[in-house]
Design a protein around this motif. Structure first.
Motif, PDB file in Angstrom:
ATOM      1  N   LYS A  10      69.817  69.403  28.078  1.00 55.90           N
ATOM      2  CA  LYS A  10      71.128  70.071  27.417  1.00 55.90           C
ATOM      3  C   LYS A  10      71.838  71.128  28.344  1.00 55.90           C
ATOM      4  CE  LYS A  10      69.949  69.590  22.616  1.00 55.90           C
ATOM      5  NZ  LYS A  10      69.622  70.181  21.232  1.00 55.90           N
ATOM      6  N   MET A  11      71.214  71.808  28.826  1.00 57.99           N
ATOM      7  CA  MET A  11      71.793  72.848  29.508  1.00 57.99           C
ATOM      8  C   MET A  11      72.498  72.117  30.826  1.00 57.99           C
ATOM      9  SD  MET A  11      68.939  76.061  30.012  1.00 57.99           S
ATOM     10  CE  MET A  11      69.840  76.648  31.234  1.00 57.99           C
ATOM     11  N   ASP A  12      71.991  71.095  31.374  1.00 64.63           N
ATOM     12  CA  ASP A  12      72.894  70.195  32.509  1.00 64.63           C
ATOM     13  C   ASP A  12      74.076  69.589  31.861  1.00 64.63           C
ATOM     14  OD1 ASP A  12      70.805  70.841  34.551  1.00 64.63           O
ATOM     15  OD2 ASP A  12      69.777  69.037  34.282  1.00 64.63           O
ATOM     16  N   ARG A  13      74.131  69.119  30.670  1.00 67.64           N
ATOM     17  CA  ARG A  13      75.167  68.404  30.010  1.00 67.64           C
ATOM     18  C   ARG A  13      76.187  69.499  29.951  1.00 67.64           C
ATOM     19  NH1 ARG A  13      73.419  65.708  24.840  1.00 67.64           N
ATOM     20  NH2 ARG A  13      71.288  66.232  25.659  1.00 67.64           N
ATOM     21  N   LEU A  14      75.870  70.672  29.471  1.00 75.79           N
ATOM     22  CA  LEU A  14      76.778  71.837  28.971  1.00 75.79           C
ATOM     23  C   LEU A  14      77.296  72.277  30.470  1.00 75.79           C
ATOM     24  CD1 LEU A  14      74.779  73.949  26.395  1.00 75.79           C
ATOM     25  CD2 LEU A  14      76.862  72.591  25.999  1.00 75.79           C
ATOM     26  N   LEU A  15      76.598  72.335  31.496  1.00 76.23           N
ATOM     27  CA  LEU A  15      77.263  72.871  32.698  1.00 76.23           C
ATOM     28  C   LEU A  15      77.969  72.013  33.171  1.00 76.23           C
ATOM     29  CD1 LEU A  15      74.156  74.559  34.555  1.00 76.23           C
ATOM     30  CD2 LEU A  15      76.000  75.585  33.946  1.00 76.23           C
ATOM     31  N   ALA A  16      77.956  70.536  32.906  1.00 76.47           N
ATOM     32  CA  ALA A  16      78.875  69.559  33.435  1.00 76.47           C
ATOM     33  C   ALA A  16      79.791  69.797  32.542  1.00 76.47           C
ATOM     34  CB  ALA A  16      78.111  67.847  33.274  1.00 76.47           C
ATOM     35  N   GLU A  17      80.018  69.844  31.378  1.00 77.74           N
ATOM     36  CA  GLU A  17      81.265  69.980  30.550  1.00 77.74           C
ATOM     37  C   GLU A  17      81.905  71.227  30.896  1.00 77.74           C
ATOM     38  OE1 GLU A  17      79.970  70.041  26.422  1.00 77.74           O
ATOM     39  OE2 GLU A  17      79.245  67.783  26.533  1.00 77.74           O
ATOM     40  N   LEU A  18      81.252  72.335  31.002  1.00 78.02           N
ATOM     41  CA  LEU A  18      81.982  73.697  31.623  1.00 78.02           C
ATOM     42  C   LEU A  18      82.619  73.403  33.031  1.00 78.02           C
ATOM     43  CD1 LEU A  18      82.289  76.596  31.025  1.00 78.02           C
ATOM     44  CD2 LEU A  18      80.226  77.047  32.553  1.00 78.02           C
ATOM     45  N   GLU A  19      82.023  72.593  33.959  1.00 75.63           N
ATOM     46  CA  GLU A  19      82.718  72.396  35.141  1.00 75.63           C
ATOM     47  C   GLU A  19      84.069  71.505  34.802  1.00 75.63           C
ATOM     48  OE1 GLU A  19      83.614  72.652  38.980  1.00 75.63           O
ATOM     49  OE2 GLU A  19      82.171  73.839  37.782  1.00 75.63           O
ATOM     50  N   GLU A  20      84.040  70.516  34.085  1.00 77.68           N
ATOM     51  CA  GLU A  20      85.002  69.741  33.469  1.00 77.68           C
ATOM     52  C   GLU A  20      86.205  70.478  32.790  1.00 77.68           C
ATOM     53  OE1 GLU A  20      85.191  65.950  31.354  1.00 77.68           O
ATOM     54  OE2 GLU A  20      83.248  65.811  32.185  1.00 77.68           O
ATOM     55  N   ALA A  21      85.597  71.559  31.981  1.00 76.71           N
ATOM     56  CA  ALA A  21      86.672  72.323  31.437  1.00 76.71           C
ATOM     57  C   ALA A  21      87.357  73.263  32.545  1.00 76.71           C
ATOM     58  CB  ALA A  21      85.950  73.256  30.493  1.00 76.71           C
ATOM     59  N   ARG A  22      86.463  73.692  33.596  1.00 75.45           N
ATOM     60  CA  ARG A  22      87.125  74.652  34.506  1.00 75.45           C
ATOM     61  C   ARG A  22      88.401  73.716  35.592  1.00 75.45           C
ATOM     62  NH1 ARG A  22      81.669  77.515  36.805  1.00 75.45           N
ATOM     63  NH2 ARG A  22      81.920  79.105  35.218  1.00 75.45           N
ATOM     64  N   LYS A  23      87.930  72.540  35.752  1.00 77.53           N
ATOM     65  CA  LYS A  23      89.136  71.675  36.494  1.00 77.53           C
ATOM     66  C   LYS A  23      90.232  71.433  35.564  1.00 77.53           C
ATOM     67  CE  LYS A  23      85.632  69.082  39.347  1.00 77.53           C
ATOM     68  NZ  LYS A  23      84.912  67.823  39.363  1.00 77.53           N
TER      69      LYS A  23
END
Length: 110
Positions: A10-23
């Motif tokens: 879950k943390m990995d998915r949240l980090l990926a989503e966070l990176e997408e939001a930053r981009k």
């Protein structure tokens, strides 16, 4: 699968989503800067080319005036058409004829 593994997943998915939001946020910032530059370029162009600005405003005013004239003519034509249908109604037709006669009497008087 252990609870720790699920939590890490879950943390990995949240980090990926966070990176997408930053981009996405970075792209939005670039778009905002680009739009500001375009507006600034438009303002600079208006001040450096006054003839173009005057011509554009002249054409816009001409279009507005023409649109107003045509629109008024259409509305008056529809109104006249509707009023002519009321001549056959006894009370309303007589009233409209009196108004028209009154207007005509002032039109022909000096």
């Amino acid at each position: 699968m252990t609870p720790t593994d699920r939590l890490l997943e879950k943390m990995d998915r949240l980090l990926a989503e966070l990176e997408e939001a930053r981009k996405l946020n970075q792209r939005m910032d670039k778009i905002a800067l680009f739009l500001e530059d375009i507006r600034l370029a438009d303002i600079v162009q208006n001040y450096t080319a006054p003839r173009k600005l005057l011509w554009t405003n002249f054409l816009a005013g001409l279009a507005r005036g023409l649109g107003l004239t045509i629109g008024t003519a259409i509305v008056l034509a529809v109104f006249g058409s509707l009023v002519s249908h009321f001549f056959s109604i006894p009370f309303i037709g007589d009233y409209i004829r009196q108004i028209m006669d009154y207007v005509e009497s002032y039109r022909h008087s000096p």
